[in-house]
Design a protein around this motif. Sequence first.
Motif, PDB file in Angstrom:
ATOM      1  N   THR A 162       0.846  -1.189   0.000  1.00 42.97           N
ATOM      2  CA  THR A 162       0.000   0.000   0.000  1.00 42.97           C
ATOM      3  C   THR A 162       0.883   1.241   0.000  1.00 42.97           C
ATOM      4  O   THR A 162       2.087   1.171   0.285  1.00 42.97           O
ATOM      5  N   LYS A 163       0.264   2.380  -0.292  1.00 42.67           N
ATOM      6  CA  LYS A 163       1.030   3.629  -0.341  1.00 42.67           C
ATOM      7  C   LYS A 163       1.634   3.964   1.021  1.00 42.67           C
ATOM      8  O   LYS A 163       2.784   4.395   1.112  1.00 42.67           O
ATOM      9  N   TRP A 164       0.842   3.745   2.086  1.00 43.31           N
ATOM     10  CA  TRP A 164       1.379   4.112   3.402  1.00 43.31           C
ATOM     11  C   TRP A 164       2.550   3.217   3.800  1.00 43.31           C
ATOM     12  O   TRP A 164       3.508   3.674   4.440  1.00 43.31           O
ATOM     13  N   ARG A 165       2.500   1.928   3.409  1.00 43.93           N
ATOM     14  CA  ARG A 165       3.615   1.029   3.732  1.00 43.93           C
ATOM     15  C   ARG A 165       4.897   1.465   3.011  1.00 43.93           C
ATOM     16  O   ARG A 165       5.989   1.462   3.595  1.00 43.93           O
ATOM     17  N   LEU A 166       4.769   1.826   1.740  1.00 49.09           N
ATOM     18  CA  LEU A 166       5.947   2.258   0.981  1.00 49.09           C
ATOM     19  C   LEU A 166       6.466   3.597   1.494  1.00 49.09           C
ATOM     20  O   LEU A 166       7.680   3.820   1.561  1.00 49.09           O
ATOM     21  N   ALA A 167       5.547   4.503   1.862  1.00 48.48           N
ATOM     22  CA  ALA A 167       5.970   5.796   2.400  1.00 48.48           C
ATOM     23  C   ALA A 167       6.770   5.595   3.685  1.00 48.48           C
ATOM     24  O   ALA A 167       7.817   6.226   3.889  1.00 48.48           O
ATOM     25  N   TYR A 168       6.293   4.711   4.549  1.00 49.33           N
ATOM     26  CA  TYR A 168       7.020   4.452   5.800  1.00 49.33           C
ATOM     27  C   TYR A 168       8.382   3.823   5.509  1.00 49.33           C
ATOM     28  O   TYR A 168       9.402   4.211   6.090  1.00 49.33           O
TER      29      TYR A 168
END
Length: 584
Positions: free
Chosen positions: A108-114
């Motif tokens: 997900t986007k939030w996983r990659l951002a983190y």
Amino acid sequence: MGIINTVFMSTKQLLFSFLFFFTLSLSAQVEPISFISHRVKKKETLYGLARKYDVQIEQIYKYNPLIKKIGLKKRMLLQIPVYLKPKPTTKASLPDTLSMYLVKPKETKWRLAYRYGITVQELEQYNPEIASGLKIGQEIIVPKRSEAETLALEKEFNYYKVKPKEGFYGLEKKLGVVASDLIALNPLLKTNGLQAGMILKIPLGLTGDLKIDDDLLVEKNNLLDSIPPDSKVTLGLLLPFKSNQIEFDSIQDTETKLKTRNLHTIALDFYSGAVMAVEEAASLGVEVVLNVLDTQNDKQYLKSKLDSLNWSDNDLVIGPMIPSNFDILSLQDSLKLIPMIAPLSSNPVINRPNVYQSITAPELLREKMFDYLDTAIDSTQNVLVIADSLNYEIEEKLLNRYPFAQVLRPEPGGYVVPDLIDSLLVDSLTNKVVFESQNLGLIASVTSLLNSQVSKDRDVQLFTTYRSNAYDNSNISKKQLGNLRFTFTAGTFSDESKRTRAFDSLYLSSFGDLPKREALRGYDLTLDVILRWAHKKQLSSDALGETEYIESRFDYVPHKDQGYQNRAYFLLEHQGYELSEIKK
């Protein structure tokens, strides 16, 4: 972490220049290089034409201003602009601080951002095409990081995406975690401060009033707020009171019938919860007209009554309670356009376009438990599968997923040999036991034997992919299940903290007793369908999402055939004498 901070800051500084040149390459194409003539055909739309020619609707408007005056008409001749397409971004064309990344399943986007130490907004700035979501196999731009510089997600924590204008004080009130603890867990806060879209690591036990969605803490959907004004819902309720079988002149006979668990009492309990829900909805500003019919659990009587009553005036219908009666009614012409909700039985009803199965299907619960087992079981553990003869198919699925597991089959008499269990469990490894049976005697025997194996030297945890009602029997020790940390999925969860004293007091004053499970189900289901209809005039919508009440969750999605099914569930674990929800 110092290296990560340094790289993060330099990447942020270069992000502007990268986006600046990227924007220049787009703005240089404001003028088309040519035009295509297109004669409008029947049923064509601007959206379809924009997709066909890979342009924006506004660009079609710009060179065909007549459309805004008279609309898109058949045989209209349009000039479709053709633009020079920019060369696709490749690894070779990126600056040294960026690289290409191939999106994997479940990312997900939030996983990659983190992982890359940036905000979700920055990830979207790198990749405008992912604004609507990621696709498996898609190549996206990310900051260049070595493996040591990326941040790994840890199962021991939850994660939270910072909202715009959110500060440390607001996060402490929302999540119960103080600023110093947040900074200790998220060192980037020291250099960058709180930023909208930043992903924060949060202690596992601190969730506030948020729910956990794939490790991310998100707001719960609350349909109790912002109800549209002048909302009105007409609700049909079909229950098997079987009042024709009660001799009201005989007080003794009536008391006897109502003291035992039967269709009379189950229907009455469900009805009492539904009445509480109608009153709650009224207090929120929703006018509810409740039409109640005693089905008498008689198919012929039910059909004759529907013919004489105009039930097509209902917005929604809950029931009948019995699946076979429900299936007959869902076929009736007068009801085929009205959403019909199957209320209590986990037995399947026939899927039709207007049918909503409110009980989470056992197959879905099994599927979700398999997903969880994939994260909880691996080859470094001692895994044991125990399945009776009715569950050999599940045993086979487990062995296909975990070929390193050992198998123990019960004896023909429905028991397992104690010495055999003792020989298959070990002290040197964690023992994970997956037990598949709905037989009360076998469940009592196996849980007792496994519990006797638990010690400070021998760790044993018990799982099942389907927990039947047999586990509710008083012969199954809750203490033993707690010792075994028995873990399973369920469609409902009785959490006393969600049932307020005010609710119990009101129910007690109205009906003379505390609510039973059918009453709570009647309340949860009825309030949910009323609020969904008041908000959106439908039951299934992305905007409505998953809702939660006293014991039940609801999230209706299209069934693979037709109709809708509730996909909401709980992942539960016995801990001591308590049953608790754990992270999915």
